[in-house]
Design a protein around this motif. Sequence first.
Motif, PDB file in Angstrom:
ATOM      1  N   MET A   1       0.442  -1.265  -0.126  1.00 30.64           N
ATOM      2  CA  MET A   1      -0.114   0.249   0.090  1.00 30.64           C
ATOM      3  C   MET A   1       1.136   1.111   0.189  1.00 30.64           C
ATOM      4  O   MET A   1       0.342   2.647  -0.504  1.00 30.64           O
ATOM      5  CB  MET A   1      -1.318   0.348   0.857  1.00 30.64           C
ATOM      6  CG  MET A   1      -1.932  -1.079   1.116  1.00 30.64           C
ATOM      7  SD  MET A   1      -3.151  -0.915   2.885  1.00 30.64           S
ATOM      8  CE  MET A   1      -3.320   0.470   2.432  1.00 30.64           C
ATOM      9  N   ALA A   2       1.430   1.306   0.520  1.00 34.00           N
ATOM     10  CA  ALA A   2       3.452   2.482   0.943  1.00 34.00           C
ATOM     11  C   ALA A   2       3.302   2.796  -0.699  1.00 34.00           C
ATOM     12  O   ALA A   2       3.807   3.739  -1.354  1.00 34.00           O
ATOM     13  CB  ALA A   2       3.843   1.997   2.054  1.00 34.00           C
TER      14      ALA A   2
ATOM     15  N   PHE B   1       4.880   5.743  -5.867  1.00 34.88           N
ATOM     16  CA  PHE B   1       5.188   5.133  -7.082  1.00 34.88           C
ATOM     17  C   PHE B   1       4.005   6.761  -7.539  1.00 34.88           C
ATOM     18  O   PHE B   1       4.411   6.701  -9.333  1.00 34.88           O
ATOM     19  CB  PHE B   1       5.005   3.834  -7.431  1.00 34.88           C
ATOM     20  CG  PHE B   1       6.141   2.224  -6.843  1.00 34.88           C
ATOM     21  CD1 PHE B   1       7.291   2.799  -7.986  1.00 34.88           C
ATOM     22  CD2 PHE B   1       5.846   1.158  -6.999  1.00 34.88           C
ATOM     23  CE1 PHE B   1       8.474   2.891  -7.227  1.00 34.88           C
ATOM     24  CE2 PHE B   1       6.926   0.734  -6.643  1.00 34.88           C
ATOM     25  CZ  PHE B   1       8.304   1.474  -6.810  1.00 34.88           C
ATOM     26  N   ALA B   2       2.688   6.268  -7.505  1.00 37.51           N
ATOM     27  CA  ALA B   2       2.249   6.901  -8.108  1.00 37.51           C
ATOM     28  C   ALA B   2       2.339   8.223  -7.699  1.00 37.51           C
ATOM     29  O   ALA B   2       2.130   9.427  -9.041  1.00 37.51           O
ATOM     30  CB  ALA B   2       0.436   6.606  -7.393  1.00 37.51           C
ATOM     31  N   TRP B   3       2.873   8.580  -6.910  1.00 38.83           N
ATOM     32  CA  TRP B   3       3.998  10.133  -6.690  1.00 38.83           C
ATOM     33  C   TRP B   3       4.861  10.829  -7.112  1.00 38.83           C
ATOM     34  O   TRP B   3       4.968  10.966  -7.899  1.00 38.83           O
ATOM     35  CB  TRP B   3       4.124  10.775  -4.897  1.00 38.83           C
ATOM     36  CG  TRP B   3       4.060  11.521  -4.778  1.00 38.83           C
ATOM     37  CD1 TRP B   3       3.856  13.121  -4.492  1.00 38.83           C
ATOM     38  CD2 TRP B   3       6.093  12.032  -4.494  1.00 38.83           C
ATOM     39  NE1 TRP B   3       4.862  13.957  -4.435  1.00 38.83           N
ATOM     40  CE2 TRP B   3       6.336  13.067  -4.321  1.00 38.83           C
ATOM     41  CE3 TRP B   3       6.770  11.139  -4.592  1.00 38.83           C
ATOM     42  CZ2 TRP B   3       7.069  13.906  -4.225  1.00 38.83           C
ATOM     43  CZ3 TRP B   3       7.892  11.245  -4.862  1.00 38.83           C
ATOM     44  CH2 TRP B   3       8.221  12.626  -4.002  1.00 38.83           C
ATOM     45  N   LYS B   4       5.808   9.735  -7.615  1.00 40.03           N
ATOM     46  CA  LYS B   4       7.044   9.943  -7.832  1.00 40.03           C
ATOM     47  C   LYS B   4       7.090   9.844  -9.328  1.00 40.03           C
ATOM     48  O   LYS B   4       7.950  10.458  -9.542  1.00 40.03           O
ATOM     49  CB  LYS B   4       7.855   8.587  -7.586  1.00 40.03           C
ATOM     50  CG  LYS B   4       9.326   8.783  -8.304  1.00 40.03           C
ATOM     51  CD  LYS B   4      10.561   7.263  -7.738  1.00 40.03           C
ATOM     52  CE  LYS B   4      11.626   7.771  -8.624  1.00 40.03           C
ATOM     53  NZ  LYS B   4      12.682   6.638  -7.674  1.00 40.03           N
ATOM     54  N   TYR B   5       5.522   8.991  -9.968  1.00 41.49           N
ATOM     55  CA  TYR B   5       6.325   9.210 -11.148  1.00 41.49           C
ATOM     56  C   TYR B   5       4.527   9.402 -11.837  1.00 41.49           C
ATOM     57  O   TYR B   5       4.145   9.545 -12.955  1.00 41.49           O
ATOM     58  CB  TYR B   5       6.030   7.225 -12.171  1.00 41.49           C
ATOM     59  CG  TYR B   5       7.065   6.148 -11.601  1.00 41.49           C
ATOM     60  CD1 TYR B   5       8.430   7.101 -12.550  1.00 41.49           C
ATOM     61  CD2 TYR B   5       7.175   5.699 -10.722  1.00 41.49           C
ATOM     62  CE1 TYR B   5       9.591   6.558 -12.080  1.00 41.49           C
ATOM     63  CE2 TYR B   5       8.176   5.224 -10.312  1.00 41.49           C
ATOM     64  CZ  TYR B   5       9.617   5.919 -11.334  1.00 41.49           C
ATOM     65  OH  TYR B   5      10.768   4.960 -10.549  1.00 41.49           O
ATOM     66  N   ARG B   6       4.531  10.416 -11.362  1.00 44.96           N
ATOM     67  CA  ARG B   6       2.876  11.527 -12.113  1.00 44.96           C
ATOM     68  C   ARG B   6       3.603  12.248 -12.811  1.00 44.96           C
ATOM     69  O   ARG B   6       4.793  12.563 -13.118  1.00 44.96           O
ATOM     70  CB  ARG B   6       2.998  12.286 -10.266  1.00 44.96           C
ATOM     71  CG  ARG B   6       3.524  13.361 -10.237  1.00 44.96           C
ATOM     72  CD  ARG B   6       3.275  13.832  -8.819  1.00 44.96           C
ATOM     73  NE  ARG B   6       4.482  15.229  -8.750  1.00 44.96           N
ATOM     74  CZ  ARG B   6       5.268  14.908  -7.785  1.00 44.96           C
ATOM     75  NH1 ARG B   6       5.984  13.785  -7.714  1.00 44.96           N
ATOM     76  NH2 ARG B   6       6.018  16.570  -7.752  1.00 44.96           N
TER      77      ARG B   6
ATOM     78  N   ALA C   1      11.668  12.774 -12.548  1.00 43.07           N
ATOM     79  CA  ALA C   1      11.449  10.776 -12.741  1.00 43.07           C
ATOM     80  C   ALA C   1      12.067  10.239 -13.895  1.00 43.07           C
ATOM     81  O   ALA C   1      12.325  10.913 -14.771  1.00 43.07           O
ATOM     82  CB  ALA C   1      10.144  10.611 -12.234  1.00 43.07           C
ATOM     83  N   GLU C   2      13.099   9.162 -13.381  1.00 37.90           N
ATOM     84  CA  GLU C   2      13.865   8.246 -14.042  1.00 37.90           C
ATOM     85  C   GLU C   2      12.354   7.862 -15.513  1.00 37.90           C
ATOM     86  O   GLU C   2      11.577   7.258 -14.929  1.00 37.90           O
ATOM     87  CB  GLU C   2      14.354   7.607 -13.706  1.00 37.90           C
ATOM     88  CG  GLU C   2      15.122   6.524 -14.999  1.00 37.90           C
ATOM     89  CD  GLU C   2      16.517   5.547 -14.250  1.00 37.90           C
ATOM     90  OE1 GLU C   2      16.559   4.653 -14.552  1.00 37.90           O
ATOM     91  OE2 GLU C   2      16.426   5.002 -12.504  1.00 37.90           O
TER      92      GLU C   2
END
Length: 376
Positions: A55-56, A61-66, A72-73
């Motif tokens: 869940m974390a 991932f949703a936040w980093k690859y928004r 983001a890479e």
Amino acid sequence: MLSKLVRGVAVASILPLLAGCNLVVIDPSGDIASQQSDLIIISTILMLLIIVPVMALTVFFAWKYRQGNKNAEYDPEWHHSTKLEIVIWAAPLAIIIALGAITWVTTHTLDPYRPLDRIDAERPLAEGTEHMVIEVVSLDWKWLFLYPEQGIATVNELAAPVDTPIQFKITSSGIMNSFFIPALAGQIYSMAGMETKLHAVINEEGVYDGFSGNYSGEGFSHMRFKFHGLSQDGFDDWVEKVKSGQTFLGRPQYLELEKPSVKEPVQYYSSVDPELYQAILNMCVDQSKMCMNEMMHIDKNGGGGLAGIYNVMSLTYDVPQMRGSQPLPDSKSFVATLCTTPEGGLSGEIANLPLFDNVPVSRAMSVVPSAVSAGF
């Protein structure tokens, strides 16, 4: 604005109700239930070791690859990572192995048929200690408890001394129910013509709720009773209170008690027919019926010949409105009882009937005084 205010008031009104929740399953008063509680907690923690990180990471991932994160890479050719695969599969596999091992061990140690070997985690059961026997019968819609060692019976009230191992023998008069005292142990089903068992011990004095955990019809929601955990002196006083009455529970009284009723009050029986529980278990309290163990003994010895084909006497248990209130409907004839003379042979005219095979039948199988009750 108004809708938010209403929602807030609703949530605030629910909180006091939640504060009064009874977490008896997590914090019980009996050793078996405590071990079951430990199993629930350990299993939950092990599963959370996977659920919480997943869940974390989902949020991460949703936040980093928004879409708005230009730093983001980005690797459109990426398709595999051995390290990531190891983490994804190894962690759940380890959890499954751990849960499997715990389940295997507790399946044996918490087997309800297994006699107890301890009073609690710090006190083993002394060698030679006998379990107190309590016979449980689920009726429509009430509970009957028989104490064969004390010679008493109760309806919708159960009691036992603290730190005394108990062996429950459980059956039903008809519909399947589930015997459940959350503070004592897990639920065990009661079934007509069958006996299930539960071994348990209560470690703290108190009054605990008991009920049926299996829906069984109109009066199911009122099929509740109180379980009293008492000191030995308190239990002795309770037994004396039950014995102080002059109420006998025999076959005729049981057949009346067996009829469906809702919200049945607590009842005490100062003495009990010692053969009553076995008659209930074998579905032959009504002595015009052949007991199941007698029927099985006949089958074991080769059956009752051609006459045994119609050995299917109707059970009044199956139709509530027929429980003693109406005669049985017309049906095929049946063999109700076979028995032999003391010399071991079939007596009277039955010995010459051509429809019977010459099958030896134990004299102990007789449930009526006559040699045979049959129709053709």
